[in-house]
Design a protein around this motif. Structure first.
Motif, PDB file in Angstrom:
ATOM      1  N   GLY A   1       0.195  -1.543   0.085  1.00 11.83           N
ATOM      2  CA  GLY A   1       0.320  -0.370  -0.243  1.00 11.83           C
ATOM      3  C   GLY A   1       0.835   0.957   0.236  1.00 11.83           C
ATOM      4  N   CYS A   2       2.467   1.292   0.451  1.00 11.54           N
ATOM      5  CA  CYS A   2       3.070   2.294   0.395  1.00 11.54           C
ATOM      6  C   CYS A   2       3.284   2.530  -1.415  1.00 11.54           C
ATOM      7  CB  CYS A   2       4.314   2.442   0.496  1.00 11.54           C
ATOM      8  SG  CYS A   2       4.962   3.492   1.371  1.00 11.54           S
ATOM      9  N   ARG A   3       2.377   3.928  -1.882  1.00  9.02           N
ATOM     10  CA  ARG A   3       2.696   4.180  -3.263  1.00  9.02           C
ATOM     11  C   ARG A   3       4.298   4.196  -3.228  1.00  9.02           C
ATOM     12  NH1 ARG A   3      -1.004   4.815  -6.626  1.00  9.02           N
ATOM     13  NH2 ARG A   3      -0.114   6.604  -8.161  1.00  9.02           N
ATOM     14  N   ALA A   4       5.290   4.789  -2.873  1.00  2.00           N
ATOM     15  CA  ALA A   4       6.597   5.152  -3.070  1.00  2.00           C
ATOM     16  C   ALA A   4       6.955   4.085  -3.745  1.00  2.00           C
ATOM     17  CB  ALA A   4       7.006   5.867  -1.915  1.00  2.00           C
TER      18      ALA A   4
ATOM     19  N   GLU B   1       8.378   5.990 -12.481  1.00  2.00           N
ATOM     20  CA  GLU B   1       8.657   7.601 -12.675  1.00  2.00           C
ATOM     21  C   GLU B   1       9.361   7.642 -11.127  1.00  2.00           C
ATOM     22  OE1 GLU B   1       7.125  12.371 -12.251  1.00  2.00           O
ATOM     23  OE2 GLU B   1       5.995  10.344 -13.334  1.00  2.00           O
ATOM     24  N   PRO B   2      11.092   8.124 -11.200  1.00  2.00           N
ATOM     25  CA  PRO B   2      11.813   8.382 -10.435  1.00  2.00           C
ATOM     26  C   PRO B   2      11.598   9.746  -9.729  1.00  2.00           C
ATOM     27  CG  PRO B   2      13.557   8.980 -12.517  1.00  2.00           C
ATOM     28  CD  PRO B   2      11.657   8.074 -12.564  1.00  2.00           C
ATOM     29  N   PHE B   3      11.607  10.193  -8.486  1.00  2.00           N
ATOM     30  CA  PHE B   3      11.215  11.211  -7.896  1.00  2.00           C
ATOM     31  C   PHE B   3      12.899  11.775  -8.048  1.00  2.00           C
ATOM     32  CE2 PHE B   3       9.529   8.518  -4.388  1.00  2.00           C
ATOM     33  CZ  PHE B   3       8.577   9.823  -3.786  1.00  2.00           C
TER      34      PHE B   3
ATOM     35  N   MET C   1      20.805 -10.036  -0.838  1.00  2.00           N
ATOM     36  CA  MET C   1      21.041  -8.760  -0.808  1.00  2.00           C
ATOM     37  C   MET C   1      20.314  -8.328  -1.929  1.00  2.00           C
ATOM     38  SD  MET C   1      24.213  -8.330  -4.074  1.00  2.00           S
ATOM     39  CE  MET C   1      24.672  -7.006  -4.707  1.00  2.00           C
ATOM     40  N   ILE C   2      19.731  -7.375  -1.089  1.00  2.00           N
ATOM     41  CA  ILE C   2      18.193  -6.457  -1.186  1.00  2.00           C
ATOM     42  C   ILE C   2      17.618  -5.510  -1.347  1.00  2.00           C
ATOM     43  CG2 ILE C   2      15.387  -6.975  -0.476  1.00  2.00           C
ATOM     44  CD1 ILE C   2      16.528  -8.863   1.714  1.00  2.00           C
ATOM     45  N   GLY C   3      17.318  -4.768  -2.929  1.00  2.00           N
ATOM     46  CA  GLY C   3      16.954  -4.005  -3.003  1.00  2.00           C
ATOM     47  C   GLY C   3      15.579  -3.174  -2.994  1.00  2.00           C
ATOM     48  N   ILE C   4      15.519  -2.057  -2.629  1.00  2.00           N
ATOM     49  CA  ILE C   4      14.247  -1.503  -2.077  1.00  2.00           C
ATOM     50  C   ILE C   4      13.486   0.230  -2.908  1.00  2.00           C
ATOM     51  CG2 ILE C   4      12.374  -0.318  -1.169  1.00  2.00           C
ATOM     52  CD1 ILE C   4      13.368  -1.525   1.015  1.00  2.00           C
ATOM     53  N   GLU C   5      13.333  -0.276  -4.339  1.00  2.00           N
ATOM     54  CA  GLU C   5      13.129   1.371  -5.209  1.00  2.00           C
ATOM     55  C   GLU C   5      11.744   2.098  -4.904  1.00  2.00           C
ATOM     56  OE1 GLU C   5      13.474   2.153 -10.162  1.00  2.00           O
ATOM     57  OE2 GLU C   5      13.269  -0.122  -9.545  1.00  2.00           O
ATOM     58  N   LEU C   6      12.789   3.445  -5.198  1.00  2.00           N
ATOM     59  CA  LEU C   6      11.886   4.164  -4.331  1.00  2.00           C
ATOM     60  C   LEU C   6      10.971   5.260  -5.733  1.00  2.00           C
ATOM     61  CD1 LEU C   6      12.647   5.705  -0.888  1.00  2.00           C
ATOM     62  CD2 LEU C   6      10.991   3.906  -1.522  1.00  2.00           C
ATOM     63  N   VAL C   7      10.024   5.280  -6.098  1.00  2.00           N
ATOM     64  CA  VAL C   7       9.180   6.002  -7.009  1.00  2.00           C
ATOM     65  C   VAL C   7       8.780   7.161  -6.640  1.00  2.00           C
ATOM     66  CG1 VAL C   7       9.838   4.320  -8.369  1.00  2.00           C
ATOM     67  CG2 VAL C   7       8.175   4.168  -7.793  1.00  2.00           C
ATOM     68  N   ARG C   8       8.233   7.861  -7.082  1.00  2.00           N
ATOM     69  CA  ARG C   8       7.198   9.030  -7.203  1.00  2.00           C
ATOM     70  C   ARG C   8       5.275   8.433  -7.878  1.00  2.00           C
ATOM     71  NH1 ARG C   8       6.003  14.520  -7.269  1.00  2.00           N
ATOM     72  NH2 ARG C   8       8.103  14.729  -8.116  1.00  2.00           N
ATOM     73  N   ASP C   9       6.070   7.676  -8.923  1.00  2.00           N
ATOM     74  CA  ASP C   9       4.377   6.889  -9.627  1.00  2.00           C
ATOM     75  C   ASP C   9       4.975   5.532  -9.705  1.00  2.00           C
ATOM     76  OD1 ASP C   9       2.680   6.073 -11.277  1.00  2.00           O
ATOM     77  OD2 ASP C   9       2.679   7.847 -12.009  1.00  2.00           O
ATOM     78  N   PRO C  10       4.107   4.380  -9.209  1.00  2.00           N
ATOM     79  CA  PRO C  10       4.610   3.212  -8.601  1.00  2.00           C
ATOM     80  C   PRO C  10       3.768   2.566 -10.483  1.00  2.00           C
ATOM     81  CG  PRO C  10       2.442   3.357  -7.270  1.00  2.00           C
ATOM     82  CD  PRO C  10       3.309   4.883  -7.746  1.00  2.00           C
TER      83      PRO C  10
END
Length: 213
Positions: free
Chosen positions: A121-124, A147-149, A134-143
């Motif tokens: 539910g976290c849209r970012a 589109e990135p911040f 080895m884990i990555g979490i990508e944060l975006v403006r639009d899921p």
């Protein structure tokens, strides 16, 4: 597919396993996840668990036999490091005896699933991905479009600060979209992390992200 194409055209396959080797991705080497055997492999960091600076290059028999008759004309001030070799040997023994490579694979799967649940539910959050620990979490403006911040918003730095305030240190990566934008958080806990610590890692990571975005 890449390895097959290289070999079809007589090109050596060289794997950089400095970050991914020695169990980090849940296999002894990252390439093992795809059953690829490189002609040349570089490694470091995990081979001594960070206790001693150490790195090495390994080559297949075919590469070695081609070069050996002419000699390996190389030399560095810190090459042939007996201490590094001894520590590396001890680390490999510990990885085997404590089944830590398998631990990385199994716990990594659990942490990724728990992160997906905690961040639901976290849209970012554009993606949670990785192999082993080895884990990555990508944060975006639009899921939807991913589109990135804008870099000016310094989302990664703000999440890292929030995590640090909560007693957690995360690894950051920025600029992977167009060389400027892009926000990525990286988790790379020790293989001996306990189940309770893994739960705290997930909870504090999710709390830090939600407090910022």
């Amino acid at each position: 597919a890449v390895a097959e194409t290289c070999r079809r055209h007589g090109i050596l396959v060289i794997a950089d396993e400095v970050m991914t080797g020695f169990g980090r991705t849940g296999r002894w080497f990252g390439m093992d996840n795809w059953d690829v055997h490189p002609d040349i492999l570089t490694a470091g960091k995990g081979c001594t668990s960070g206790y001693v600076p150490f790195g090495f290059v390994a080559a297949s028999a075919a590469v070695f036999d081609t070069v050996a008759p002419h000699g390996f004309t190389h030399g560095f001030t810190w090459s042939h490091n007996a201490l590094g070799a001894a520590v590396g040997s001890a680390v490999i023994r510990r990885l085997r005896e404590d089944a830590l490579v398998e631990r990385s694979r199994e716990l990594g799967e659990r942490i990724r699933k728990d992160l997906c649940t905690a961040l639901d539910g976290c849209r970012a959050v554009g993606d949670v991905r990785g192999l082993g620990l080895m884990i990555g979490i990508e944060l975006v403006r639009d899921p939807g479009s991913k589109e990135p911040f804008p870099r000016a918003e310094r989302v990664t730095e703000r999440v890292l600060a929030a995590a640090r305030d909560g007693g957690l240190l995360l690894y950051s990566s920025t600029g992977h979209v167009g060389g400027i934008d892009g926000d990525l958080l990286m988790l790379g806990p020790a293989f001996c992390i306990s189940d309770d610590e893994a739960t705290a890692l997930v909870d504090r990571t999710a709390a830090a992200i939600r407090s910022v975005v």
